[in-house]
Design an enzyme around this catalytic site. Structure first.
Site, PDB file in Angstrom:
ATOM      1  N   LYS A 308      -9.217  30.263  91.337  1.00  0.00           N
ATOM      2  CA  LYS A 308      -8.366  29.578  92.289  1.00  0.00           C
ATOM      3  C   LYS A 308      -6.968  29.288  91.401  1.00  0.00           C
ATOM      4  O   LYS A 308      -6.144  28.838  92.246  1.00  0.00           O
ATOM      5  CB  LYS A 308      -9.041  28.273  92.438  1.00  0.00           C
ATOM      6  CG  LYS A 308     -10.206  28.302  92.872  1.00  0.00           C
ATOM      7  CD  LYS A 308     -11.371  27.109  92.730  1.00  0.00           C
ATOM      8  CE  LYS A 308     -12.637  27.172  93.358  1.00  0.00           C
ATOM      9  NZ  LYS A 308     -13.555  25.983  93.450  1.00  0.00           N
ATOM     10  N   ILE A 309      -7.053  29.819  90.235  1.00  0.00           N
ATOM     11  CA  ILE A 309      -5.710  29.925  89.421  1.00  0.00           C
ATOM     12  C   ILE A 309      -5.496  31.259  89.024  1.00  0.00           C
ATOM     13  O   ILE A 309      -6.536  31.816  88.479  1.00  0.00           O
ATOM     14  CB  ILE A 309      -5.437  28.949  88.438  1.00  0.00           C
ATOM     15  CG1 ILE A 309      -5.304  27.549  89.287  1.00  0.00           C
ATOM     16  CG2 ILE A 309      -4.274  29.019  87.663  1.00  0.00           C
ATOM     17  CD1 ILE A 309      -5.158  26.257  88.230  1.00  0.00           C
TER      18      ILE A 309
END
Length: 337
Positions: A308-309
């Protein structure tokens, strides 16, 4: 046998890096100069300094014509507090492209355009407060007449939404519902609307997503509206909003995710970024802790493990009350010369 002195005074290797240093007050004359030291102070001040650096980098790239889509997520207490005006200003000035918040982040913004919240105290007789019809958010007081006034506006608004849905033959999504609420504010309210996040999001066409739109006073008003009228037609669609939110991440060349607090807004934003391989820049401001396994307390590095990052993303987490540090962050990035 090793001598005690040799154990205590063990030889060390030299460490390269930035010396720890704070401002010498004889040498500084402005808040800007004090903030310049933050990265060198240590602890959470250093994290704030890093956040300033990241957001300035994002602003520089945007000024150069690079597309960096900025997502802002915040919980309702941000709007309960005086940070509301900072968020509204950022939207007005075109610094935010996408917002995700909770139901309280919508309704309290609207209510504050009708009547203010009042500074109170943490230590009060809450049973007595209930008798007096005064609700408490920390040291912020919200008299119940605010919600009574809110209902006077929301019931006619629901009637409008119902008519719109009948005309177009399908429900409004939550983000469309909020957009129409901004239009409604523009028509019905006076100058006080100009400090509203919803109003400026409407004027600047910034989508506000609220996957839990019924989890608050809006939900209470919907309950009253539906029960009193036997309504089964007014529907708010959240399924199509997830497509819209995810695609705003997928179609961006770069994204920056600024998260105040945790909860649903945090995950909605970083999960949308999963579909593009992760966000490129992330700033978290939170008081939540990681050791209970909660999403609210999960640090950016945990988000890397989920995709997600991005692994090479520029990110930082500040463990602090957002009311203390967000004004400094915004001012330093947006206003400091």
């Amino acid at each position: 046998m090793t001598e005690p002195k040799d154990i205590v005074l063990k030889e060390s290797e030299e460490v390269e890096g930035i010396p720890i240093e704070g401002p010498w007050l004889d040498d500084v004359s402005s808040l800007e100069e004090v903030l310049d030291y933050y990265e060198r102070i240590g602890f959470q001040a250093t994290h704030l300094g890093k956040a300033i650096e990241i957001w300035k980098k994002v602003e520089k790239r945007r000024a150069e014509g690079k597309e960096v889509r900025v997502f802002l997520g915040y919980t309702s207490n941000i709007i309960s507090s005086g940070l509301r005006e900072l968020v509204a200003w950022l939207v007005k000035e075109g610094k935010i492209d996408v917002i995700v918040t909770t139901a309280g982040g919508i309704e309290e913004d609207f209510i504050k355009a009708l009547k203010p919240f009042i500074l109170g105290d943490w230590h009060v007789n809450d049973a007595l407060m209930r008798e007096k019809g005064i609700n408490r958010i920390g040291n912020i007081f919200v008299p119940n007449d605010r919600y009574i006034e809110f209902e006077k506006y929301m019931i006619p608004f629901f009637e409008r939404v119902l008519e719109i849905e009948k005309e177009r033959g399908k429900p409004l999504t939550a983000s469309e519902f909020i957009y129409e609420l901004g239009r409604y504010m523009d028509e019905k309210l006076g100058k006080e609307k100009e400090r509203s996040v919803i109003y400026w999001a409407y004027k600047r066409n910034v989508p506000i997503f609220c996957p839990a739109i019924t989890d608050g006073s809006i939900g209470d008003m919907l309950y009253f509206f539906k029960e009193e009228r036997g309504d089964r037609e007014l529907i708010i669609d959240i399924a199509n909003d997830i497509v819209k939110l995810n695609n705003l991440a997928v179609t961006a060349k770069e994204t920056a995710s600024i998260i105040l607090g945790g909860s649903l807004p945090k995950h909605a934003i970083i999960n949308a970024n999963l579909f593009r391989g992760g966000t490129d820049y992330a700033i978290y401001i939170t008081t939540a802790v990681p050791w209970d396994g909660s999403l609210s307390g999960a640090p950016p590095s945990e988000g890397v493990s989920w995709g997600k990052i991005r692994a090479k993303a520029d990110y930082v987490e500040i463990w602090a009350d957002a009311t203390l540090v967000f004004p400094l962050l915004v001012w330093k990035v947006m206003k400091a010369p």
